[in-house]
Design a protein around this motif. Sequence first.
Motif, PDB file in Angstrom:
ATOM      1  N   ALA A 154     -33.548  65.887 -54.294  1.00 26.41           N
ATOM      2  CA  ALA A 154     -34.031  67.221 -54.669  1.00 26.41           C
ATOM      3  C   ALA A 154     -33.079  67.927 -55.622  1.00 26.41           C
ATOM      4  N   VAL A 155     -31.882  67.366 -55.824  1.00 22.90           N
ATOM      5  CA  VAL A 155     -30.891  67.968 -56.724  1.00 22.90           C
ATOM      6  C   VAL A 155     -31.001  67.310 -58.087  1.00 22.90           C
ATOM      7  N   ALA A 156     -31.276  68.116 -59.109  1.00 23.34           N
ATOM      8  CA  ALA A 156     -31.420  67.589 -60.474  1.00 23.34           C
ATOM      9  C   ALA A 156     -30.069  67.429 -61.156  1.00 23.34           C
ATOM     10  N   SER A 157     -29.170  68.400 -60.967  1.00 26.45           N
ATOM     11  CA  SER A 157     -27.849  68.319 -61.586  1.00 26.45           C
ATOM     12  C   SER A 157     -26.906  69.283 -60.891  1.00 26.45           C
ATOM     13  N   ALA A 158     -25.619  69.075 -61.124  1.00 22.03           N
ATOM     14  CA  ALA A 158     -24.579  69.961 -60.588  1.00 22.03           C
ATOM     15  C   ALA A 158     -23.383  69.894 -61.518  1.00 22.03           C
ATOM     16  N   ARG A 159     -22.830  71.059 -61.851  1.00 22.32           N
ATOM     17  CA  ARG A 159     -21.671  71.072 -62.738  1.00 22.32           C
ATOM     18  C   ARG A 159     -20.838  72.320 -62.480  1.00 22.32           C
ATOM     19  N   VAL A 160     -19.560  72.204 -62.774  1.00 23.79           N
ATOM     20  CA  VAL A 160     -18.631  73.323 -62.651  1.00 23.79           C
ATOM     21  C   VAL A 160     -18.237  73.747 -64.052  1.00 23.79           C
ATOM     22  N   GLY A 161     -18.283  75.056 -64.327  1.00 24.19           N
ATOM     23  CA  GLY A 161     -17.920  75.532 -65.656  1.00 24.19           C
ATOM     24  C   GLY A 161     -17.569  77.006 -65.638  1.00 24.19           C
ATOM     25  N   TRP A 162     -17.334  77.536 -66.816  1.00 25.85           N
ATOM     26  CA  TRP A 162     -16.977  78.948 -66.993  1.00 25.85           C
ATOM     27  C   TRP A 162     -18.200  79.833 -66.848  1.00 25.85           C
ATOM     28  N   HIS A 163     -17.969  80.991 -66.265  1.00 24.86           N
ATOM     29  CA  HIS A 163     -18.964  82.067 -66.281  1.00 24.86           C
ATOM     30  C   HIS A 163     -18.189  83.372 -66.382  1.00 24.86           C
ATOM     31  N   ARG A 164     -18.311  84.012 -67.528  1.00 24.82           N
ATOM     32  CA  ARG A 164     -17.538  85.222 -67.799  1.00 24.82           C
ATOM     33  C   ARG A 164     -16.051  84.910 -67.620  1.00 24.82           C
ATOM     34  N   LEU A 165     -15.369  85.558 -66.667  1.00 25.66           N
ATOM     35  CA  LEU A 165     -13.935  85.315 -66.509  1.00 25.66           C
ATOM     36  C   LEU A 165     -13.623  84.274 -65.444  1.00 25.66           C
ATOM     37  N   ASN A 166     -14.655  83.682 -64.876  1.00 22.97           N
ATOM     38  CA  ASN A 166     -14.438  82.718 -63.796  1.00 22.97           C
ATOM     39  C   ASN A 166     -14.625  81.287 -64.319  1.00 22.97           C
ATOM     40  N   PRO A 167     -13.554  80.478 -64.302  1.00 24.63           N
ATOM     41  CA  PRO A 167     -13.682  79.103 -64.806  1.00 24.63           C
ATOM     42  C   PRO A 167     -14.144  78.113 -63.740  1.00 24.63           C
ATOM     43  N   LYS A 168     -14.411  78.592 -62.534  1.00 28.84           N
ATOM     44  CA  LYS A 168     -14.695  77.682 -61.425  1.00 28.84           C
ATOM     45  C   LYS A 168     -15.992  78.071 -60.731  1.00 28.84           C
ATOM     46  N   ARG A 169     -17.093  77.991 -61.453  1.00 28.77           N
ATOM     47  CA  ARG A 169     -18.384  78.315 -60.857  1.00 28.77           C
ATOM     48  C   ARG A 169     -19.257  77.073 -60.835  1.00 28.77           C
TER      49      ARG A 169
END
Length: 203
Positions: A154-169
């Motif tokens: 049921a999971v298509a993808s998963a990734r960690v990246g930047w969002h605004r000032l947060n690099p670990k989302r």
Amino acid sequence: MADNSYQERLSQLVEPGERVLAIAKTEIAQGARPAEMPAPESPESSGSGRGGVVSSVLLNVISPLISFSAGDRLVDRVVYGIAGRGAPGSAASALQHARRPVPPATTTEDTILAVTDRRLLVCASGPMKLWSSQADDEKAAAEARVVWSAPRAAVASARVGWHRLNPKRLRIEFTDGSWLAFIVPIAEPGKPLRDIAAALTDR
């Protein structure tokens, strides 16, 4: 490490023969989230129309204790951005609903993501204390329970990246088109979230 404290408990919660591949203590990111699960709504509480939205936003700004869903969503979107999308009843909607505290919430619980060779699990710890001892933390871990799960398919993808000032989302996208983001406190390492993403994408 905090994530390891849940390893033993999760090994008890999974099915026979199921292997735990990654664990992360996390929380659902702040921001505009997927639509709530379907619920009966009375005409008096709907607050429809532009005037209702504008007044609810103003009341949210004047007093955060006054809560209107339309105003909450707009304030969250402006301040935090988008933390997920999905129709009512979608995977992301059901996941966030499973982690909503039931009013009146008098305690807090950790949210734990786990990936096994079969499923994505979302767990809740036992009640957490603000000033906790090691014994308190161990008790909360021992009381962890699975509150939502989905097959890995049921999971298509998963990734960690930047969002605004947060690099670990961490962003988890589901095959129904919905998605939801997770974060860890800025001072904590992002490796557990990267481990979750790697485990979900390594089929």
